[in-house]
Design an enzyme around this catalytic site. Structure first.
Site, PDB file in Angstrom:
ATOM      1  N   GLU A  81       0.883  -0.922   0.315  1.00  0.00           N
ATOM      2  CA  GLU A  81       0.352  -0.167   0.344  1.00  0.00           C
ATOM      3  C   GLU A  81       0.923   0.919  -0.113  1.00  0.00           C
ATOM      4  O   GLU A  81       1.825   1.319   1.156  1.00  0.00           O
ATOM      5  CB  GLU A  81      -0.362  -0.244   1.282  1.00  0.00           C
ATOM      6  CG  GLU A  81      -2.250   1.341   1.041  1.00  0.00           C
ATOM      7  CD  GLU A  81      -3.002   1.408   1.908  1.00  0.00           C
ATOM      8  OE1 GLU A  81      -3.934   0.189   2.898  1.00  0.00           O
ATOM      9  OE2 GLU A  81      -3.710   2.269   2.506  1.00  0.00           O
ATOM     10  N   ASP A 139       9.924   8.076   0.555  1.00  0.00           N
ATOM     11  CA  ASP A 139       8.592   8.599  -0.129  1.00  0.00           C
ATOM     12  C   ASP A 139       8.638   7.245  -0.652  1.00  0.00           C
ATOM     13  O   ASP A 139       9.605   6.764  -2.095  1.00  0.00           O
ATOM     14  CB  ASP A 139       9.424   9.647  -0.961  1.00  0.00           C
ATOM     15  CG  ASP A 139       8.749   9.707  -2.168  1.00  0.00           C
ATOM     16  OD1 ASP A 139       8.539   9.145  -2.955  1.00  0.00           O
ATOM     17  OD2 ASP A 139       9.167  11.534  -2.989  1.00  0.00           O
ATOM     18  N   ASP A 188      -2.814  11.994  -3.095  1.00  0.00           N
ATOM     19  CA  ASP A 188      -2.745  13.597  -3.021  1.00  0.00           C
ATOM     20  C   ASP A 188      -3.034  13.574  -4.494  1.00  0.00           C
ATOM     21  O   ASP A 188      -2.682  13.919  -5.104  1.00  0.00           O
ATOM     22  CB  ASP A 188      -1.926  13.981  -2.991  1.00  0.00           C
ATOM     23  CG  ASP A 188      -1.408  14.205  -1.430  1.00  0.00           C
ATOM     24  OD1 ASP A 188      -1.914  13.688  -0.156  1.00  0.00           O
ATOM     25  OD2 ASP A 188      -0.152  14.306  -1.136  1.00  0.00           O
ATOM     26  N   ARG A 203     -10.501   6.603   6.977  1.00  0.00           N
ATOM     27  CA  ARG A 203     -10.884   7.882   7.442  1.00  0.00           C
ATOM     28  C   ARG A 203     -10.958   9.420   7.143  1.00  0.00           C
ATOM     29  O   ARG A 203     -11.889  10.011   6.148  1.00  0.00           O
ATOM     30  CB  ARG A 203      -9.937   8.347   8.342  1.00  0.00           C
ATOM     31  CG  ARG A 203     -10.590   9.276   9.811  1.00  0.00           C
ATOM     32  CD  ARG A 203      -9.620   9.402  10.578  1.00  0.00           C
ATOM     33  NE  ARG A 203      -8.081   9.971  10.468  1.00  0.00           N
ATOM     34  CZ  ARG A 203      -8.507  11.360  10.243  1.00  0.00           C
ATOM     35  NH1 ARG A 203      -8.421  12.101  11.390  1.00  0.00           N
ATOM     36  NH2 ARG A 203      -7.276  11.571  10.293  1.00  0.00           N
TER      37      ARG A 203
HETATM   38  C1  LIG Z   1      -5.009  11.989   0.596  1.00  0.00           C
HETATM   39  S1  LIG Z   1      -3.762  10.999   1.514  1.00  0.00           S
HETATM   40  C2  LIG Z   1      -4.915   9.755   1.358  1.00  0.00           C
HETATM   41  C3  LIG Z   1      -4.329   8.325   2.856  1.00  0.00           C
HETATM   42  C4  LIG Z   1      -4.753   7.144   2.521  1.00  0.00           C
HETATM   43  N1  LIG Z   1      -4.357   6.189   1.433  1.00  0.00           N
HETATM   44  C5  LIG Z   1      -6.030   7.160   2.740  1.00  0.00           C
HETATM   45  O1  LIG Z   1      -7.197   6.714   2.454  1.00  0.00           O
HETATM   46  O2  LIG Z   1      -6.541   7.454   4.074  1.00  0.00           O
HETATM   47  C6  LIG Z   1      -2.091  11.155   0.624  1.00  0.00           C
HETATM   48  C7  LIG Z   1      -1.326   9.871   1.585  1.00  0.00           C
HETATM   49  O3  LIG Z   1       0.004  10.090  -0.205  1.00  0.00           O
HETATM   50  C8  LIG Z   1       1.087  10.032   0.911  1.00  0.00           C
HETATM   51  N2  LIG Z   1       2.249  10.535  -0.340  1.00  0.00           N
HETATM   52  C9  LIG Z   1       1.873  11.267  -0.744  1.00  0.00           C
HETATM   53  N3  LIG Z   1       3.281  11.106  -1.526  1.00  0.00           N
HETATM   54  C10 LIG Z   1       3.401  10.450  -1.357  1.00  0.00           C
HETATM   55  C11 LIG Z   1       4.663   9.364  -1.849  1.00  0.00           C
HETATM   56  N4  LIG Z   1       5.332  10.223  -2.753  1.00  0.00           N
HETATM   57  N5  LIG Z   1       4.782   8.232  -1.133  1.00  0.00           N
HETATM   58  C12 LIG Z   1       4.270   7.718  -0.540  1.00  0.00           C
HETATM   59  N6  LIG Z   1       3.256   7.987   0.186  1.00  0.00           N
HETATM   60  C13 LIG Z   1       2.655   9.539  -0.256  1.00  0.00           C
HETATM   61  C14 LIG Z   1       0.442  11.438   2.432  1.00  0.00           C
HETATM   62  O4  LIG Z   1       1.465  11.690   2.907  1.00  0.00           O
HETATM   63  C15 LIG Z   1      -0.780  10.402   2.461  1.00  0.00           C
HETATM   64  O5  LIG Z   1      -1.246  10.301   4.231  1.00  0.00           O
END
Ligand SMILES: C[S@@+](CC[C@H](N)C(=O)[O-])C[C@H]1O[C@@H](n2cnc3c(N)ncnc32)[C@H](O)[C@@H]1O
EC number: 2.1.1.33
Length: 228
Positions: free
Chosen positions: A60, A112, A134, A209
């Site tokens: 994930e 990342d 995002d 959430r």
């Molecule tokens: C909008 S949130 C959604 C979180 C989760 N998937 C959910 O549905 O509750 C997007 C997530 O992607 C993470 N994220 C953004 N860029 C990323 C990257 N390059 N690698 C891993 N995670 C990343 C952010 O830190 C954030 O927690």
């Protein structure tokens, strides 16, 4: 893996959104538990070798607070789950839940994903989840979106034949973007459940959430792609 801010590339990239200070318990889990269930700091990553007693391997990307990751790991004990998330508070929340549930089938990286995915062995995953990435709504920011040609190539490389990629989003332009990127790629086949059902959560989906906040501009859509 190190959590030292100056050494952790994820901190440099996402350092301005570190959120609330961790509780003493969360800090202890980050300092002591994360290194035990973390990914190796360097070298190739073979998910099957990390959890050799599990039959399937899932990843994930951007697990947020880890609700989906942890619930999937509880529901599927035969599957080893790897979660990658740069946001420290999210990692701390996930560690708390993994510890409380006593799960042995989860490995985490505070990183990342774009930096760590190249280290994964080719054809090493049965499933990849990218849930509510995002959105980068503005057109001029679209190139920051996680789904683009380079990550699509990584998804194709990492999935075993017959493996699956699930992307969910509640941003219409992102959904359209993913459909164009992936359905135009003959390494993937869209697994339409019925002609117009992409707003129906798949049977095994676990609501996050973030999803319940309805921050996007459309109902959540779920796209499953088969790696051929
Ligand atoms: C909008 S949130 C959604 C979180 C989760 N998937 C959910 O549905 O509750 C997007 C997530 O992607 C993470 N994220 C953004 N860029 C990323 C990257 N390059 N690698 C891993 N995670 C990343 C952010 O830190 C954030 O927690």
């Amino acid at each position: 893996m190190t959590t030292e801010p100056t050494q952790n590339p994820a901190f440099r990239l996402f350092g301005r959104s570190q959120g609330k200070p961790l509780s003493a318990r969360q800090q202890r889990l980050v300092d002591e538990f994360l290194p035990r269930i973390g990914l190796p700091d360097d070298g190739p990553i073979d998910p099957a070798a990390l959890m050799p007693d599990r039959r399937r391997q899932a990843l994930e990307i951007g697990f947020g607070g880890g609700e989906h990751l942890v619930a999937q790991a509880e529901a599927n004990p035969q599957t080893g789950f790897i979660g990658i998330e740069p946001f420290l508070n999210g990692v701390a929340k996930a560690l708390t839940a993994i510890d409380a549930a006593g799960l042995g089938n989860v490995r985490l990286a505070r990183a990342d994903a774009r930096e760590i995915l190249p280290r994964f062995e080719t054809a090493s995953l049965d499933q990849i989840f990218l849930l509510f990435p995002d959105p980068w709504h503005k057109k001029r920011h679209a190139k920051r979106r996680f789904v683009q040609q380079s990550t699509r190539d990584e998804f194709a490389r990492l999935l075993k034949p017959g493996g699956r990629l699930r992307i969910a989003t509640d941003v219409k332009s992102y959904a359209d973007h993913c459909m164009v990127e992936l359905s135009g790629d003959d390494r993937f086949i869209w697994q339409a459940r019925t002609a117009d059902d992409w707003t129906l959560p798949p049977a095994d989906h676990i609501t996050t959430r973030y999803e319940t906040k309805n921050l996007g501009d459309c109902a959540p859509v779920f796209m499953d792609f088969l790696r051929v």
